[in-house]
Design a protein around this motif. Structure first.
Motif, PDB file in Angstrom:
ATOM      1  N   ASP A 389       0.846  -1.193   0.000  1.00  0.00           N
ATOM      2  CA  ASP A 389       0.000   0.000   0.000  1.00  0.00           C
ATOM      3  C   ASP A 389       0.883   1.245   0.000  1.00  0.00           C
ATOM      4  O   ASP A 389       0.450   2.339  -0.327  1.00  0.00           O
ATOM      5  N   GLY A 412       8.720  -4.901  -9.111  1.00  0.00           N
ATOM      6  CA  GLY A 412       7.749  -5.064  -8.018  1.00  0.00           C
ATOM      7  C   GLY A 412       8.114  -6.149  -7.038  1.00  0.00           C
ATOM      8  O   GLY A 412       7.269  -6.921  -6.596  1.00  0.00           O
ATOM      9  N   ASP A 439       5.192  -4.628   6.509  1.00  0.00           N
ATOM     10  CA  ASP A 439       5.764  -5.723   7.320  1.00  0.00           C
ATOM     11  C   ASP A 439       6.124  -6.922   6.444  1.00  0.00           C
ATOM     12  O   ASP A 439       7.167  -7.552   6.614  1.00  0.00           O
ATOM     13  N   GLY A 440       5.276  -7.240   5.470  1.00  0.00           N
ATOM     14  CA  GLY A 440       5.547  -8.397   4.610  1.00  0.00           C
ATOM     15  C   GLY A 440       6.821  -8.231   3.806  1.00  0.00           C
ATOM     16  O   GLY A 440       7.679  -9.115   3.782  1.00  0.00           O
ATOM     17  N   SER A 441       6.982  -7.103   3.167  1.00  0.00           N
ATOM     18  CA  SER A 441       8.184  -6.839   2.357  1.00  0.00           C
ATOM     19  C   SER A 441       9.424  -6.864   3.228  1.00  0.00           C
ATOM     20  O   SER A 441      10.445  -7.453   2.870  1.00  0.00           O
ATOM     21  N   ASN A 466       0.703  -3.663   9.110  1.00  0.00           N
ATOM     22  CA  ASN A 466      -0.736  -3.956   9.029  1.00  0.00           C
ATOM     23  C   ASN A 466      -0.987  -5.452   9.083  1.00  0.00           C
ATOM     24  O   ASN A 466      -2.012  -5.943   8.603  1.00  0.00           O
ATOM     25  N   GLY A 468       0.251  -8.235   7.656  1.00  0.00           N
ATOM     26  CA  GLY A 468       0.064  -9.159   6.537  1.00  0.00           C
ATOM     27  C   GLY A 468       0.209  -8.502   5.186  1.00  0.00           C
ATOM     28  O   GLY A 468       0.633  -7.360   5.070  1.00  0.00           O
ATOM     29  N   THR A 470      -1.439  -6.886   2.582  1.00  0.00           N
ATOM     30  CA  THR A 470      -2.697  -6.213   2.269  1.00  0.00           C
ATOM     31  C   THR A 470      -2.942  -6.082   0.774  1.00  0.00           C
ATOM     32  O   THR A 470      -4.064  -6.246   0.301  1.00  0.00           O
ATOM     33  N   ILE A 471      -1.869  -5.816  -0.024  1.00  0.00           N
ATOM     34  CA  ILE A 471      -2.107  -5.754  -1.480  1.00  0.00           C
ATOM     35  C   ILE A 471      -2.720  -7.066  -1.946  1.00  0.00           C
ATOM     36  O   ILE A 471      -3.706  -7.108  -2.666  1.00  0.00           O
TER      37      ILE A 471
END
Ligand SMILES: C/C(NCc1cnc(C)nc1N)=C(/S)[C@H](O)COP(=O)(O)OP(=O)(O)O
Ligand SMILES: [Mg+2]
Length: 562
Positions: A389, A412, A439-441, A466, A468, A470-471
């Protein structure tokens, strides 16, 4: 002492402007690393792994123009290739140098460590050829000058990565000193006749249009054509919009700037001025599935001029060997004022996005988080927006004069931002590098913060937690989009060990974020990570809309004739 292949490569890297090179040592490259270290004007930056090493070199190239990564054979190069693919996608000239087996082993019956355990020593070169514009193996010392100069020149001319394979017994081999560096760096220029005809055709098409609009694309910077683009914008006095991965290439305080052109994810009504225009003058544009919102956004071919580094496309015409910056600059001499889009934009230009301050005691909302990050950005800031995001939040940020913006929308690759920002900050120590990363990245490559601690780089990391992916949730949800939470602040501080100056902070409310930002801005001795609370569902409306469009595009049924 005897001048060697290692000395030749070191001297050439220095002559093309490299000061720091990024490395992960291995027994196939140790001697070569010595020669690079011997060179008075080169110094190495170690990385935790070869993916981060390639990404750090990619970031160095974003700030400095060109870069080099040195890895060991197979186990090193294969992960570096992931970052090299990214450099190719993002038009960045990264020179990947890999150690390789001793030349006596290559055609022997020996089995070597780090390989897949066969007599095939070509698989690495085969992959390299697909991800670079030049891939050479220095298997005979007398060929080294020719092969090295060829590879470096292609990187410079095409603004793409190249690959140089150096067998472990080659760096020490005698080699002549290099000739003039102009043989490597002399720029190419347009074919004169093609330049004249292309600009005549373009000027005629523009004169026949009523409302031309200028559109900067992600290849504009790689082509070094920003100035020429603005010269044409001034000659026409037309409105200027940018694709999302060209944000920051044109100053957002430029009088004709009309925002990011990205359909429903646009900023400042750029999509509306796009609908108003009847002709698009593009430069370095790429409408991939993400930046065209599933092929729904963008001009039709009959109303579109575009230029690549050394090519110009116009309705009914294709010109090879016409250089983007020369084309735009020459065209500016041949057009007259056509400012209909600026007149219209003056009517529809919205006020700049500004969020009202939230109650400082309340849990952070995305808007309050972005309001405070906006406050950190000044003319000396480079804002990194990681995949997530953060793409959409980053788009909405207003860049003051001098601020820069880095994003990786073609490749990406989540996890790109931290290592890339390491390379960027090494190249541009006087700028303040600020990262927005989810957080995921972060979980893919966060350990590269260790080098920011070692080199005392005052990078500020907004870790947007967030809980997890989210995208992915917005594109298509499932159990796989939930991840194990980390104590990100403690993770940051773990890199201090005995002597670091990094700070790891948590911010759950607006007040805590204010305080954390003050601490971060004051910390000049090392990086500061601020772990920010962000509710999983509190994402941008642009991501929600874009996610469903992309989800639908991914889900298209196979066509009948397949
Ligand atoms: C998993 C994936 N993409 C798939 C993916 C998987 N692997 C690599 C290397 N690159 C990728 N883009 C993506 S965008 C996550 O939502 C990122 O999560 P995070 O960093 O936490 O950001 P958001 O929560 O804002 O989405
Ligand atoms: Mg996340």
């Amino acid at each position: 002492t005897q001048f060697t292949v290692g000395d030749y490569l070191a001297e050439r890297l220095s002559q093309i402007g490299i000061i720091n090179h990024f490395v992960v040592p291995g027994d196939y490259n140790l001697k070569l690393l010595d020669y690079l270290e011997y060179h008075p004007k080169l110094s190495e930056i170690g990385c935790c792994n070869e993916l981060n090493c390639a990404f750090a070199a990619e970031g160095y190239a974003r700030a400095h123009g060109i870069s080099a990564a040195v890895v060991t054979y197979s186990v090193g190069a294969l992960t570096a290739f992931d970052g090299i693919g990214g450099a190719y996608a993002e038009n960045l000239p990264v020179i990947l140098i890999s150690g390789a087996p001793n030349t006596n082993d290559i055609n022997s019956s020996h089995i070597l460590h780090h390989t897949i355990g066969t007599h095939n020593f070509d698989y690495q070169m085969d992959i390299a050829k697909n991800l670079t514009v030049a891939a050479v193996a220095l298997r005979r010392a007398h060929e080294a000058p020719r092969l090295i100069d060829h590879a470096l020149r292609q990187a410079i001319l095409q603004h793409k990565p190249v690959y140089i394979e150096v067998p472990t017994n080659m760096a020490t081999q005698p080699c002549p000193k290099p000739g003039p560096i102009s043989a490597v760096i002399e720029p190419e220029t347009s074919d004169k006749a093609s330049l004249e005809q292309a600009t005549d055709v373009a000027a005629d098409l523009i004169s026949k249009s009523e409302k031309p609009l200028m559109l900067a694309g992600p290849k504009l910077r790689a082509a070094g054509a920003e100035k020429a683009f603005l010269k044409l914008a001034e000659a026409l006095d037309a409105a200027v919009v940018v694709q999302p991965n060209a944000k920051g290439f044109i100053s957002e305080e430029y009088k004709n700037y009309a925002g990011v052109y990205w359909g429903l994810c646009s900023t400042r009504n750029a999509d509306k001025i796009g609908e108003f225009a009847d002709f698009f003058i593009g430069a370095g544009t790429v409408f991939n599935d993400y930046t065209s919102n599933g092929y729904k956004v963008g001009p039709t071919p009959d109303q579109f001029i575009d230029s690549d580094y050394m090519h110009v496309s116009l309705p009914g015409y294709e010109f090879t060997r016409v250089k983007m910056d020369e084309f735009l600059s020459r065209l500016a001499d041949k057009v007259s004022k056509k400012n209909a889009t600026m007149v219209e934009y003056a009517r529809i230009k919205p006020a700049l996005l500004k969020y009202a301050p939230a109650n400082p005691k309340e849990l952070l909302t995305r808007e309050e988080l972005m309001r405070q990050i906006q406050g950190v950005i000044d003319g000396n800031t480079t804002l990194y927006a990681e995949t997530g995001d953060s793409w959409f939040n980053g788009m909405q940020m207003n860049l003051p004069e001098g601020a820069k913006f880095e994003i990786e929308m073609q490749w990406g690759h989540i996890g790109w931002s931290v290592p890339s920002a390491l390379g960027y900050a090494i190249a541009a120590p006087k700028r303040r590098t600020v990262i927005m990363v989810g957080d995921g990245s972060f979980q893919l490559t966060g350990q590269e913060l260790a080098q920011m601690v070692l080199h005392k780089l005052p990078v500020i990391i907004f870790l947007i937690n967030n809980r997890g992916y989210t995208i992915e949730i917005q594109i298509h949800d499932g159990p796989y989009n939930r991840i194990k939470n980390w104590d990100y602040a403690a993770f940051m501080e773990s890199f201090n060990a005995e002597d670091g100056k990094a700070k790891g902070l948590k911010a759950n409310t607006g007040e805590e974020l204010e305080q954390a930002i003050q601490i971060a801005l004051a910390n000049k001795e090392g990086p500061t990570l601020i772990e920010c609370y962000n509710h999983t569902d509190d994402c941008t409306k642009e991501l929600v809309a874009w996610g469903s469009t992309v989800g639908a595009t991914n889900a298209r049924a196979p066509s009948a004739d397949q």
